[in-house]
Scaffold this motif. Structure first.
Motif, PDB file in Angstrom:
ATOM      1  N   SER A   2       0.820  -1.209   0.000  1.00  0.00           N
ATOM      2  CA  SER A   2       0.000   0.000   0.000  1.00  0.00           C
ATOM      3  C   SER A   2       0.858   1.265   0.000  1.00  0.00           C
ATOM      4  O   SER A   2       0.606   2.197  -0.756  1.00  0.00           O
ATOM      5  CB  SER A   2      -0.924  -0.006   1.211  1.00  0.00           C
ATOM      6  N   LYS A   3       1.881   1.273   0.845  1.00  0.00           N
ATOM      7  CA  LYS A   3       2.758   2.451   0.890  1.00  0.00           C
ATOM      8  C   LYS A   3       3.547   2.599  -0.402  1.00  0.00           C
ATOM      9  O   LYS A   3       3.760   3.709  -0.897  1.00  0.00           O
ATOM     10  CB  LYS A   3       3.718   2.365   2.083  1.00  0.00           C
ATOM     11  N   GLY A   4       3.986   1.476  -0.965  1.00  0.00           N
ATOM     12  CA  GLY A   4       4.696   1.529  -2.250  1.00  0.00           C
ATOM     13  C   GLY A   4       3.811   2.101  -3.347  1.00  0.00           C
ATOM     14  O   GLY A   4       4.254   2.898  -4.174  1.00  0.00           O
ATOM     15  N   ILE A  42       4.365   5.503  -5.654  1.00  0.00           N
ATOM     16  CA  ILE A  42       4.295   5.502  -7.114  1.00  0.00           C
ATOM     17  C   ILE A  42       3.324   6.571  -7.602  1.00  0.00           C
ATOM     18  O   ILE A  42       3.594   7.266  -8.588  1.00  0.00           O
ATOM     19  CB  ILE A  42       3.891   4.109  -7.634  1.00  0.00           C
ATOM     20  N   GLN A  43       2.191   6.731  -6.909  1.00  0.00           N
ATOM     21  CA  GLN A  43       1.222   7.745  -7.307  1.00  0.00           C
ATOM     22  C   GLN A  43       1.762   9.157  -7.106  1.00  0.00           C
ATOM     23  O   GLN A  43       1.336  10.073  -7.794  1.00  0.00           O
ATOM     24  CB  GLN A  43      -0.076   7.572  -6.537  1.00  0.00           C
ATOM     25  N   MET A  44       2.698   9.344  -6.175  1.00  0.00           N
ATOM     26  CA  MET A  44       3.255  10.671  -5.910  1.00  0.00           C
ATOM     27  C   MET A  44       4.304  11.077  -6.946  1.00  0.00           C
ATOM     28  O   MET A  44       4.626  12.251  -7.077  1.00  0.00           O
ATOM     29  CB  MET A  44       3.871  10.722  -4.511  1.00  0.00           C
ATOM     30  N   LEU A  45       4.846  10.100  -7.669  1.00  0.00           N
ATOM     31  CA  LEU A  45       5.894  10.405  -8.630  1.00  0.00           C
ATOM     32  C   LEU A  45       5.325  11.157  -9.827  1.00  0.00           C
ATOM     33  O   LEU A  45       4.226  10.894 -10.282  1.00  0.00           O
ATOM     34  CB  LEU A  45       6.573   9.121  -9.104  1.00  0.00           C
ATOM     35  N   ASP A  46       6.122  12.079 -10.353  1.00  0.00           N
ATOM     36  CA  ASP A  46       5.734  12.846 -11.535  1.00  0.00           C
ATOM     37  C   ASP A  46       6.246  12.106 -12.767  1.00  0.00           C
ATOM     38  O   ASP A  46       7.411  12.237 -13.142  1.00  0.00           O
ATOM     39  CB  ASP A  46       6.320  14.253 -11.440  1.00  0.00           C
TER      40      ASP A  46
END
Length: 109
Positions: free
Chosen positions: A81-83, A87-91
């Motif tokens: 979940s944290k991973g 990934i969603q935070m990466l641009d």
């Protein structure tokens, strides 16, 4: 051809129970709605069932499969979940631009 009897012939109740117990304990600490938590618990149980033996062998503790299964069930889906959040935070557009610039520097220099 694989049939249902072959697929479940090696089913280990000990590994399954340890993973389910760990996943259920982890639900207390997970964020989200009840359906999301239940989904995470199911995923943690499945991850635990299939990853317990390889992890126990890698740790040289094959006799501690119950403990390893519990811990994988407890922490497995929380880590996933944290991973996923990271990934969603990466641009992705910026990363693609940087990767392209690196390729141009590397092969067109």
């Amino acid at each position: 051809m694989l049939n249902a009897d072959d697929a479940f012939s090696g089913l280990s109740p000990t590994k399954l129970a340890a993973g389910i117990a760990g996943a259920l304990v982890s639900m207390k600490f997970l964020q989200g709605t009840w359906p999301e938590k239940l989904g995470m618990a199911a995923g943690g149980s499945a991850l635990s069932y299939f990853a317990t033996t390889p992890i126990a062998e890698w740790l040289s503790t094959p006799r501690a499969e119950g403990l390893v299964g519990f811990l994988v069930g407890l922490f497995g889906m929380a880590i996933v979940s944290k991973g996923y959040e990271v990934i969603q935070m990466l641009d992705s557009k910026e990363m693609a631009k940087e990767a392209w610039a690196w390729c141009v520097r590397k092969w067109k220099a």
